[in-house]
Design a protein around this motif. Structure first.
Motif, PDB file in Angstrom:
ATOM      1  N   ARG A  70      47.642  33.020  41.006  1.00 49.23           N
ATOM      2  CA  ARG A  70      47.261  31.875  40.184  1.00 49.23           C
ATOM      3  C   ARG A  70      47.424  32.201  38.691  1.00 49.23           C
ATOM      4  O   ARG A  70      47.667  31.299  37.894  1.00 49.23           O
ATOM      5  N   SER A 103      45.259  37.521  39.487  1.00 47.51           N
ATOM      6  CA  SER A 103      44.115  36.816  40.057  1.00 47.51           C
ATOM      7  C   SER A 103      44.679  35.687  40.910  1.00 47.51           C
ATOM      8  O   SER A 103      45.619  34.997  40.500  1.00 47.51           O
ATOM      9  N   GLU A 121      39.192  34.140  47.006  1.00 47.43           N
ATOM     10  CA  GLU A 121      39.663  34.381  45.657  1.00 47.43           C
ATOM     11  C   GLU A 121      39.432  35.848  45.289  1.00 47.43           C
ATOM     12  O   GLU A 121      38.330  36.386  45.467  1.00 47.43           O
ATOM     13  N   LYS A 149      36.928  37.883  43.299  1.00 49.11           N
ATOM     14  CA  LYS A 149      36.843  37.303  41.957  1.00 49.11           C
ATOM     15  C   LYS A 149      35.517  36.571  41.794  1.00 49.11           C
ATOM     16  O   LYS A 149      35.161  35.737  42.626  1.00 49.11           O
ATOM     17  N   SER A 154      37.351  32.014  35.452  1.00 55.33           N
ATOM     18  CA  SER A 154      38.584  31.379  35.925  1.00 55.33           C
ATOM     19  C   SER A 154      39.601  32.446  36.323  1.00 55.33           C
ATOM     20  O   SER A 154      39.454  33.633  36.023  1.00 55.33           O
ATOM     21  N   HIS A 155      40.675  31.995  36.989  1.00 62.79           N
ATOM     22  CA  HIS A 155      41.760  32.922  37.324  1.00 62.79           C
ATOM     23  C   HIS A 155      42.409  33.483  36.060  1.00 62.79           C
ATOM     24  O   HIS A 155      42.788  34.665  36.030  1.00 62.79           O
ATOM     25  N   GLU A 157      40.968  34.029  33.135  1.00 64.81           N
ATOM     26  CA  GLU A 157      40.069  35.041  32.590  1.00 64.81           C
ATOM     27  C   GLU A 157      40.081  36.308  33.445  1.00 64.81           C
ATOM     28  O   GLU A 157      40.109  37.425  32.923  1.00 64.81           O
ATOM     29  N   ASP A 368      50.314  31.690  33.552  1.00 65.65           N
ATOM     30  CA  ASP A 368      49.532  30.830  34.440  1.00 65.65           C
ATOM     31  C   ASP A 368      50.477  30.113  35.399  1.00 65.65           C
ATOM     32  O   ASP A 368      51.434  29.473  34.977  1.00 65.65           O
ATOM     33  N   HIS A 377      43.778  29.351  23.410  1.00 65.00           N
ATOM     34  CA  HIS A 377      42.370  29.392  23.762  1.00 65.00           C
ATOM     35  C   HIS A 377      41.537  29.442  22.492  1.00 65.00           C
ATOM     36  O   HIS A 377      41.981  29.873  21.435  1.00 65.00           O
TER      37      HIS A 377
END
Length: 381
Positions: A70, A103, A121, A149, A154-155, A157, A368, A377
């Motif tokens: 992801r 991730s 995850e 995870k 989030s993925h 992060e 991503d 960000h």
């Protein structure tokens, strides 16, 4: 599961991006046979990276996990390898798939894997010498290279954390064996490894000092460092008082090595990320370069034990299931994070590498697999 499965005429198709790829279903495990991947066919600039749609997914060994990516982060090792770092080892094995952090979600399991389930995850990181990296829709990692995870991050992060944090973990916890109440100096705390080291040392109950650029001072103090010296405006050899049990030098030039060693207590540990193993093997080949590197390290270890009474090490990332689980717990508790400055879709991997090469982005960059366009960000307060 977040990807779609379609059956037709007894065959299974898995949706990757906007395309359907042939796969198969076995024991309720969805397995893809080919997918997108960013290949490195030769060394060079960002333009040599090729996103291909038909990269083969290898069969899983008994201890391996297939992970649907992801998000994956761009590490300095990725850009250096693309440019030829480690050429003596990797050139005969081209093309490579770059990438270490990941991730995503478990897509399939090797026969002996018991720690994870399909659809779970996870996040983790590959060893630095892995040939099939994580810049791909489906990456293969060993069971001990992954952990669950945290749902709280989030993925994007999560993908920024494991490689840098495991590098710091090996230095501080595996090599120096830091303990509550000890003093730790991190030279270059503004980067991902240095920032991870500060947070790991603080979590272990250590008193932490660090050097950094002026833009990072407030962030490192907020992370728990007791002193953050701006090396651009202060002489940190004078500003930093007292002696330390451990020094982690992420810069690793002769000047930082000299200062770091002089700030150590007898019996302390000095560790640098800038070991000479790769450069010497690239220059002389594995047969000559590796023995030369070993000799150089041993010579320095003997020298500093005799002259300063300290332990000297080159430190590298390695898989560590215990360390990765602890990193996951700290991330879940909000005690370990690495800020992401910008994300790019995987289709813009060349642009991401170019931005890092030209130092247009100082912070962490993540590729991503869900984003449609680059995303900035919010700055970390």
């Amino acid at each position: 599961m977040r990807w779609l499965l379609r059956k037709r005429n007894g065959e299974a198709f898995i949706r990757i991006g906007n395309k359907w790829k042939l796969g198969f279903v076995e024991c309720n495990r969805t397995v893809v046979t080919s997918c997108r991947a960013v290949l490195l066919p030769r060394f060079g600039g960002p333009e040599v990276l090729e996103l291909r749609d038909n990269a083969q997914v290898p069969d899983l060994k008994s201890n391996e996990v297939l992970v649907r990516a992801r998000a994956v982060s761009v590490n300095p090792l990725d850009t250096r390898m693309r440019s030829g770092y480690g050429r003596s080892l990797f050139e005969p094995l081209l093309p490579l798939i770059l990438g270490r952090d990941i991730s995503g979600e478990v897509a399939a399991l090797g026969g002996s894997v018991r720690s994870f389930s399909v659809g779970q995850e996870v996040f983790g990181a590959l060893h630095p010498t892995a040939l099939r990296g994580t810049y791909t829709d489906y990456a293969v990692l060993a069971e001990d290279e992954l952990t669950s995870k945290p749902a709280s991050i989030s993925h994007v992060e999560a993908s920024a954390i494991p490689f840098a944090a495991l590098t710091a973990w090996r230095a501080l916890r595996s090599t120096a064996r830091i303990k509550n109440g000890q003093r730790v100096l991190v030279v270059g705390g503004g980067g991902a490894v240095g920032f991870s080291a500060i947070q790991l040392a603080v979590a272990a109950g250590c008193h932490v000092s660090t050097t950094c650029g002026g833009e990072s001072v407030d962030r490192l103090l907020a992370a728990g460092a007791e002193q953050a010296v701006d090396y651009t405006t202060e002489d940190y050899e004078v500003a930093i008082k007292g002696y330390f049990d451990t020094v982690l030098d992420t810069i690793g030039v002769p000047e930082t090595e000299r200062i770091g060693i002089n700030l150590l207590k007898r019996g302390g540990h000095y560790m640098t990320l800038q070991g000479e193993a790769a450069s010497l093997t690239d220059r002389y080949g594995l047969a000559i370069g590796l023995p030369l590197a070993t000799t150089a390290l041993i010579k320095k270890q003997i020298q500093y034990r005799y002259s300063h009474g300290i332990e000297y090490w080159w430190t590298y990332m390695r898989a560590d299931a215990e360390g990765l689980d602890e990193i996951g717990r700290l991330a879940k508790a909000g005690k370990l994070k690495i800020p992401v400055e910008k994300t790019f879709p995987i289709t813009q991997v060349r642009e991401a590498h170019e931005a890092k090469d030209k130092r247009l982005i100082q912070g962490k960059v993540v590729l991503d697999f869900d984003e449609l366009k680059p995303t900035d960000h919010e700055p970390v307060q």
